[in-house]
Each structure stands twice: as structure tokens, then as C-alpha cells.
Design an enzyme around this catalytic site. Structure first.
Site, PDB file in Angstrom:
ATOM      1  N   GLN A 193       0.815  -1.203   0.000  1.00 42.16           N
ATOM      2  CA  GLN A 193       0.000   0.000   0.000  1.00 42.16           C
ATOM      3  C   GLN A 193       0.849   1.255   0.000  1.00 42.16           C
ATOM      4  OE1 GLN A 193      -1.396   0.564   4.490  1.00 42.16           O
ATOM      5  NE2 GLN A 193      -1.592  -1.578   3.826  1.00 42.16           N
TER       6      GLN A 193
ATOM      7  N   HIS B 253       0.231   5.684   1.073  1.00 45.48           N
ATOM      8  CA  HIS B 253      -0.666   6.670   1.666  1.00 45.48           C
ATOM      9  C   HIS B 253      -0.449   8.028   0.997  1.00 45.48           C
ATOM     10  CE1 HIS B 253      -1.419   3.607   4.580  1.00 45.48           C
ATOM     11  NE2 HIS B 253      -0.185   3.637   5.027  1.00 45.48           N
TER      12      HIS B 253
ATOM     13  N   ARG C 203      -4.168   0.637  -2.219  1.00 41.68           N
ATOM     14  CA  ARG C 203      -3.570  -0.702  -2.213  1.00 41.68           C
ATOM     15  C   ARG C 203      -3.008  -1.079  -3.577  1.00 41.68           C
ATOM     16  NH1 ARG C 203      -7.915  -0.705   1.230  1.00 41.68           N
ATOM     17  NH2 ARG C 203      -7.415  -1.394   3.361  1.00 41.68           N
TER      18      ARG C 203
ATOM     19  N   HIS D 208       4.819   0.116   0.607  1.00 40.64           N
ATOM     20  CA  HIS D 208       5.294  -0.682   1.729  1.00 40.64           C
ATOM     21  C   HIS D 208       4.286  -1.775   2.065  1.00 40.64           C
ATOM     22  CE1 HIS D 208       2.726   2.425   3.569  1.00 40.64           C
ATOM     23  NE2 HIS D 208       2.417   1.498   4.465  1.00 40.64           N
TER      24      HIS D 208
ATOM     25  N   GLU E 125       3.535   6.724   8.900  1.00 35.71           N
ATOM     26  CA  GLU E 125       3.585   5.667   9.912  1.00 35.71           C
ATOM     27  C   GLU E 125       5.036   5.403  10.313  1.00 35.71           C
ATOM     28  OE1 GLU E 125      -0.176   2.982   8.264  1.00 35.71           O
ATOM     29  OE2 GLU E 125       1.840   2.658   7.448  1.00 35.71           O
TER      30      GLU E 125
END
Length: 398
Positions: free
Chosen positions: A96, A98, A268, A249, A123
Site C-alpha cells: 500500500q 498513503h 492498495r 510498503h 507511519e
């Protein structure tokens, strides 16, 4: 205030007491019932609407409490800017990416049913056990090496695209676009041919187990072939990776601490039966090829007891405290934005200037308001002689 974390089950989690999520949940919540066949995947600590922590004394959600309370508990903010988690991964999570803040806002306005909020979702993952992840594109020469050695893959990508790899980012984009837009039949044929005829090559690059595990878990999925484009990162306990916007990642295996901005925005790319927004993905990816070691995130070693994991974003930082039994007390400057503390090892007394003492033990989750004094103090328990390890998540003012 002591908190009860929110436990999430998912097929990718570790089963029963093999899961650190399950083990911590049992210590955190006295009435937690363990199912030996359930995959326990995530333990959430924060005020996220999809899994807010409960205040142990009242069973009120932390989000409800903060809504009703004076905003100086978290520095005038409406909500915590971060979500702290434990993840226990047995089966690969989806590959995925972001979006950044601008992209997240646009996607939310255009398709709010898919992109649930306008926030970004960087993250940080800190390994608690040996941890395997995919992170960012490999150096171009590594990808070229796979295309040279694995004929089914180079045939799928096409000679014209393969020759573009020496152009750097634009060439990689052409190759990855061809991969992600190939028909399911061609993807399936390629994976089957590699599985049958290239075991020695997979073993040479230490990818044999990962490739076959992916193929068992997600048979014929295009994400399996991303293994030859993305870095495989093998973290030792205590090592970390930071995942900014647009970086592809996936977590493959292990237990980790994760801290992230409060958002649900995920695009995704594979290893999932869920919706894959391929056009958005291909237009958004960071196609810079870099070695795996450059993806490791190095904390600031403040002193022999404290490491600070502070990415270059405002939303969060994570502080790791580790005290041996000879450290009788340790003072830490509190910040006005509010923090959440998770204890993974040992016992201590947490002492604040205005709220008194609270006993800490493995499984403790504590909300520390921003207005409880200038310092918090970790004081040794008289009857405990072992080490103490905890993680504190907060707004990033480091």
C-alpha cells in the site's frame, strides 16, 4: 488515567497467545477472553473513532472524555494527532501507499466513500521481534538484475520498458505501470513459471520462503511480483522504519510498535482481495530507487536510557524508555499536547506533579494529560529488581 486498549482481530494476525497483541490485552484488561484459534492483529491506544480506548475507571471512551474536557489536556487540540498500536503480523498485509495531505484532501472530496478523511497517514514501525517488511523501491540496478535473470518477469514487463530502467524514476514508472496493468492471466502465468523454474534464483536472493509464502496466502496476486521491485527489510528488535507519503510498503511478518497519524487513507497495490485504485496508485508513487539500509529510521539517542523516534512531521513522535534496576528514578519533561504511555516490561511508579502516583506494569496503558505538570517521573518500585521498558507517543515537539 489508565486506559483499556481496543483489540482488533484480522486474518493476518497471529493466533491466540502467539500474538503479542493477545498477551498484552490479557494484562491490560482483566476480563479479556482469549480464543485459542482467533488471529489477534492490532491493539489500538488513542481516541480514533474506529477503536477508541476506554478509561479503565469509568469505561468512558477517551474520545468522549476529551470532547467534554478542557482542551488544555491536549494543547488546545480537538483530538490526539496520533494513534499508537501494537501489531502482530502472521500473514502479509496489503502492499500500500498513503497520500500526502494535499492528495488526501483531494481524494476525500472526490471519493469520500473510498477515502474516508482528508488527512495524511505517515507511519513509524519499531520492531519488537524480528520483523520483515517491504519498503520503497529497490535500487534500479537490483531491479535490472532480477529482470535479466528471471525471463518470465522481463517478458511480462516487455523489452521496451526494461530498457528504460537506465533512465531512473521514469523508467521504473514505465516498468511498474506495465506490471500493475497486466491482465490477471499474464500475472498468473508469470508467477507459476517463476515458482516452477526459478527456485535457485529465489534462494540466491533469500526470497524463496517469502515468495512461496505470499503465493500460498495470495495465490496469483500481482503483489507477489512486487517482491522483485521493493526492498525487503529485515528489522532486528529495536530497529525501525518510517513510512512517509507515497512510499510503497507492506508488513510481512513479526510484532511491532506502530505510531501513525489519525487517518484511514490507504491506496492498495497488491496482496489483498480489497479494492485496488491502480491509476491513483501509479500517479502517486515515489519511484526513487534506494538501498534497503537507507530505509532504516535512526532514533536520537538522548542518553543511555532514552531513544527518541521523531520523524520530520508534527503529528507524532515515539520515545522509548529503558531503565535497569539500578536507576532509582528518571525525570522526563512533559509536553502540553498529551501523551500515551505503553509499558512492555517491568514495574515502576509514574509520578506527576499534580496528579500523584500510578503503578506501572507490563500491559499498562496510560493517558498523560498536557496540564499535569512540567515533569513526569519514573520511580523504581521497592519490590521489583528487573528492567523496565516502555514507549511514549506524543505530538512531535522534538
Amino acid at each position: 488515567m489508565e486506559l483499556i486498549g481496543s483489540v482488533k482481530t484480522s486474518e493476518w494476525g497471529k493466533i491466540g497467545n502467539d500474538s503479542e497483541v493477545c498477551r498484552i490485552a490479557q494484562l491490560n484488561y482483566e476480563n479479556f477472553q482469549v480464543n485459542a484459534s482467533t488471529p489477534y492483529a492490532e491493539f489500538w491506544m488513542g481516541d480514533h473513532e474506529n477503536g477508541p480506548s476506554l478509561i479503565k475507571s469509568s469505561k468512558e471512551t477517551l474520545s468522549s472524555f476529551l470532547d467534554k474536557s478542557s482542551k488544555n489536556l491536549i494543547g488546545g487540540h480537538q483530538k490526539l494527532s496520533f494513534l499508537l498500536k501494537i501489531l502482530s503480523v502472521s500473514k502479509a498485509l496489503s502492499i500500500q501507499v498513503h497520500p500526502n495531505k494535499e492528495e488526501a484532501k483531494r481524494l476525500h472530496e472526490e471519493r469520500p466513500d473510498i477515502y474516508k478523511d482528508p488527512n495524511h497517514k505517515p507511519e513509524l514501525a519499531i520492531a519488537l521481534t524480528p520483523f520483515i517488511a517491504l519498503c520503497g523501491f529497490r535500487p534500479y540496478n537490483e531491479i535490472q538484475g532480477f529482470l535479466d535473470k528471471i525471463l518470465p518477469l522481463s517478458n511480462l514487463i516487455g523489452n521496451q520498458n526494461v530498457q528504460k530502467l537506465n533512465e531512473g524514476e521514469s523508467g521504473l514508472k514505465a516498468c511498474y505501470t506495465q506490471l500493475m496493468t497486466a491482465s490477471s492471466d499474464k500475472i498468473s502465468e508469470c508467477i507459476e513459471a517463476i515458482s516452477k523454474n526459478y527456485n535457485e534464483t529465489l534462494a540466491e536472493y533469500k526470497l524463496y520462503k517469502i515468495f512461496n509464502k505470499m503465493n500460498r496466502e495470495f495465490p496469483k496476486d500481482v503483489g507477489i511480483l512486487s517482491l522483485f521491485f521493493l526492498n525487503v527489510i529485515r528489522l532486528k528488535p529495536g530497529e525501525s522504519i518510517f513510512l512517509p507519503a507515497n512510499l510503497p510498503h507492506a508488513y510481512l511478518e513479526g510484532d511491532c510498535i506502530e505510531c501513525m497519524s489519525c487517518s484511514d487513507n490507504v491506496i492498495r497495490a497488491g496482496l489483498t482481495p480489497k479494492f485496488k485504485d491502480v491509476p491513483t496508485l501509479l500517479g502517486m508513487l515515489n519511484y526513487k530507487g534506494e538501498p534497503a539500509e537507507e530505509k532504516l529510521f535512526k532514533p536520537d539517542q538522548r542518553d543511555e536510557h532514552v531513544q527518541i523516534f521523531a520523524p520530520k512531521i508534527e503529528d507524532f513522535a515515539v520515545v522509548k524508555f529503558h531503565f535497569t534496576s539500578d536507576i532509582k528514578e528518571y525525570k522526563w519533561k512533559n509536553i502540553e499536547y498529551g501523551s500515551i504511555l505503553l509499558v512492555l516490561e517491568g514495574e515502576r511508579i509514574l509520578r506527576t506533579e499534580t496528579l500523584g502516583d500510578i503503578k506501572l506494569y507490563r500491559g499498562s496503558v496510560i493517558f498523560i494529560p498536557g496540564n499535569c505538570g512540567n515533569f513526569i517521573n519514573f520511580v523504581k518500585s521497592d519490590n521489583y529488581q528487573g528492567n523496565f521498558t516502555s514507549y511514549l507517543a506524543s505530538y512531535n515537539n522534538f
